[in-house]
Design an enzyme around this catalytic site. Structure first.
Site, mmCIF file in Angstrom:
data_model
loop_
_atom_site.group_PDB
_atom_site.id
_atom_site.type_symbol
_atom_site.label_atom_id
_atom_site.label_comp_id
_atom_site.label_asym_id
_atom_site.label_seq_id
_atom_site.Cartn_x
_atom_site.Cartn_y
_atom_site.Cartn_z
ATOM 1 N N HIS A 1 0.861 -1.184 0.000
ATOM 2 C CA HIS A 1 0.000 0.000 0.000
ATOM 3 C C HIS A 1 0.893 1.228 0.000
ATOM 4 O O HIS A 1 2.111 1.124 0.200
ATOM 5 C CB HIS A 1 -0.994 -0.014 1.168
ATOM 6 N N HIS B 1 1.246 3.917 1.896
ATOM 7 C CA HIS B 1 1.736 4.663 3.063
ATOM 8 C C HIS B 1 3.260 4.823 2.982
ATOM 9 O O HIS B 1 3.967 3.913 2.562
ATOM 10 C CB HIS B 1 1.346 3.946 4.365
ATOM 11 N N ASP C 1 5.647 4.722 5.069
ATOM 12 C CA ASP C 1 6.561 3.794 5.748
ATOM 13 C C ASP C 1 6.738 2.487 4.967
ATOM 14 O O ASP C 1 7.519 1.625 5.377
ATOM 15 C CB ASP C 1 6.111 3.530 7.203
ATOM 16 N N HIS C 2 6.049 2.380 3.828
ATOM 17 C CA HIS C 2 6.192 1.201 2.963
ATOM 18 C C HIS C 2 6.716 1.582 1.580
ATOM 19 O O HIS C 2 6.911 0.704 0.740
ATOM 20 C CB HIS C 2 4.837 0.490 2.822
ATOM 21 N N HIS D 1 -7.706 -1.395 5.364
ATOM 22 C CA HIS D 1 -6.733 -0.546 6.077
ATOM 23 C C HIS D 1 -7.192 0.900 5.909
ATOM 24 O O HIS D 1 -8.219 1.160 5.300
ATOM 25 C CB HIS D 1 -5.345 -0.790 5.461
ATOM 26 N N HIS E 1 6.079 -5.391 11.707
ATOM 27 C CA HIS E 1 5.406 -4.086 11.699
ATOM 28 C C HIS E 1 4.978 -3.683 13.110
ATOM 29 O O HIS E 1 3.831 -3.355 13.380
ATOM 30 C CB HIS E 1 4.184 -4.118 10.749
HETATM 31 ZN ZN LIG Z 1 2.721 0.690 7.967
HETATM 32 ZN ZN LIG Z 2 -0.235 1.598 6.538
#
Ligand SMILES: [Zn+2]
Ligand SMILES: [Zn+2]
Ligand SMILES: [Zn+2]
Ligand SMILES: [Zn+2]
Lengths: 370, 370
Positions: B62, B64, B66-67, B185, B316
């Site tokens: 996804h 976001h 942080d990914h 999510h 995570h």
């Molecule tokens: Zn995350």
């Molecule tokens: Zn996320």
């Protein structure tokens, strides 16, 4: 007012476990100004003594990834940590950098659904066509701002070259005048000149008392440079009651470059307390350095000398140069050799040469009255 | 064929000096497939035994930050290092992820003047409207691809949900079938199911000799599952001359989620050798976790149990959970407590629980013939 500079990343091209990508913080009275923000800057900040939440201004010298890829993540993390620490005040963040930066942030923050708890504005510098080879220039198509602005994005300025001074005025307030100037690199790059304003000297309390002046608002007006007329009709000039002024400091931070453009930058940086200049490769690799739009220690030294800087700080080293602490005897590429090369070029000039390393913190002491 | 998985970042929300942002590598016969790429992944890769230049496929669960924020820099650095190491072959990189990823890469690579020496394609998964709250969905305006494609960008596919199987077919080749499935999510998120194909058992050389068959092309045809007619007219079936088949392994890697969407994902992940699931916060913070679109160990365990997975790997983790090696006695948030919570939920189920840490490498052994 305390002022210091902390290097968060001193490597070129990409971050490595030994050297972060470009980033440094100039701190004045607790406010943090971030210059460049390569990938991993937020982690380097966490390892340092600095607080990311104190960042109020960000300056991006040019759009290469090793100076920029850490910015979206840094803004997100500042916001997250603000959220969990209600003590922290919500700063407005002013971001300065080349045209294209606003679109970069809008797209990276927007597509990732990044929420920010603070407003920000991107003020874009309009490069001139001689700052890079033609292939390094962004088409208007690429920087056209498509898509909606981030909910926290406030309108930013577009700043163009002031031809008479050969510089860009970013902002001025009571304490500072900050300008940018043009550098030549593979893509348009800028340097920044942070000029602290002179501050009035201390009040001569003995003289004030002799004049019959008691502490109060008049003291403030005299200190601010105003003349004051006493009830007796006597005019008191600030020069009568003030010690000598404290000259403002000047800090110059240059982005990647193989040269400065024009005479303006040298005038602007003249007499800098600190001049931060890249030195990606040693003198023996000059051709390669210039081909890639970079400098050698000798080239950095020439700029420092032309500006009569007091101190030259070298950074942005090729990742082939390990930090001194990890250097082994017999290693081929020795970073202290870069310092030696700059010192050799500057001998008898009086310019001090400093080698930046990640987490080096450099105090910038007050100047003495002239 | 050797297969293993290396965790490069096991922290949620942002990278810290103790836990990288999300990234893991599944390695099969030396090829590296990268799942998620938070900021700092390239540095984590340098610290690991893996070679970034071996990455041929990237999967982004996804969008976001942080990914994702590490992906542009990773691609640039792979290219730079390819350049300096002529031994390294130039891989075509296939990148899979939600709609918007192509525009993200085009803008980040384009504005930074990032040159790549290898071609890449972005294959976008079209989310459905029930994968997130409405505010987490990207407008068409935001993902509209403005500006020219990167010179190395090749056309990518748009992949939509196959309603009958409740999944997305990313690709299939001789060795693997890789599908994605929907998660719930804050923004649309996906899981990935990597199904290795069954492989034929070994040739029974004694039987082949008895039939008068000598090593040669016929062996290959039999191994590939074809029947072969001898000159005598005798038909040899593969089943006569092959040991039992070696069942393919199944690895399931889920993005951030508070739940899987529908029954399809559970069928798809059924009997997984390894199921990687997030566990951002402990059971006692379930409400907060779900509010933020995340899971607790108990929730992860329920998915593993519903799939009859052999091993559940948790990752995570909120940055409040320090790695075990840095845990001090009396610390409030203990990451091993997350493992305990999952184990408690899975007692008597036979599912093994593993706690991921940065740089944990997990072999995925061959299955035994059924
Ligand atoms: Zn995350
Ligand atoms: Zn996320
Ligand atoms: Zn650079
Ligand atoms: Zn550069």
């Amino acid at each position: 007012m305390a002022m210091d500079m902390t290097f968060l990343g001193t490597g070129s091209a990409y971050p490595s476990p030994h050297r972060g990508a470009s980033a440094l913080v100039l701190r004045t009275d607790g406010d943090c100004w971030l210059f460049d923000c390569g990938e991993g800057t937020q982690t380097q900040l966490m390892k340092s003594q600095l607080r990311a939440g104190r960042i109020t201004k960000v300056f991006i010298s040019h759009l290469h990834g090793d100076h920029l890829f850490g910015l979206p993540g840094l803004l997100c993390t500042v916001s997250l940590n603000t959220n969990s620490d209600p003590q922290q005040k919500l700063n407005f963040v002013d971001i300065y950098g080349p045209r294209g930066l606003r679109h970069f942030l809008r797209v990276t923050l927007g597509l990732t659904g990044s929420q920010l708890l603070f407003p920000y504005a991107v003020h874009e510098l309009e490069p001139t066509s001689d700052q890079s080879p033609e292939e390094g220039q962004l088409s208007k198509e690429m920087t056209a701002e498509s898509g909606p602005p981030h909910p926290q994005e406030q309108p930013g300025k577009t700043i163009t070259l002031d031809v008479s001074s050969d510089s860009y005025l970013l902002f001025e307030d009571k304490k500072f005048v900050v300008k940018a100037f043009r550098l030549f690199h593979r893509i348009p790059s800028f340097g920044f000149c942070i000029q602290e304003r002179d501050r009035p000297g201390r009040l001569k309390t003995e003289v004030l008392k002799a004049l019959g002046l008691k502490p109060g608002p008049l003291y403030g007006r005299l200190k601010a440079g105003e003349s004051v007329t006493l009830q007796s009709g006597r005019v008191v000039l600030p020069s009568e009651v003030l010690e000598e002024a404290i000259p403002g400091r000047k800090v110059c931070i240059l982005g990647d470059c193989s040269s400065v453009l024009g005479e303006g930058p040298l005038r602007l940086c003249s007499g800098a307390d600190v001049l931060v200049h890249e030195a990606t490769l040693g003198n023996e690799h000059r051709e390669k350095a210039v081909d890639h739009g970079h400098s050698t220690p000798e080239m950095a030294a020439a700029v420092a000398q032309a500006c009569c800087a007091q101190r030259l700080v070298l950074h942005h080293f090729s990742q082939r140069y390990k930090p001194s602490s990890l250097q082994k005897e017999g290693d081929e590429d020795n970073v202290s050799e870069l310092q030696r090369q700059a010192e050799e070029a500057l001998q008898d000039s009086g310019v001090e040469v400093i080698l930046a390393e990640d987490f080096l913190s450099l105090p910038i002491p007050l100047r003495r009255p002239r």
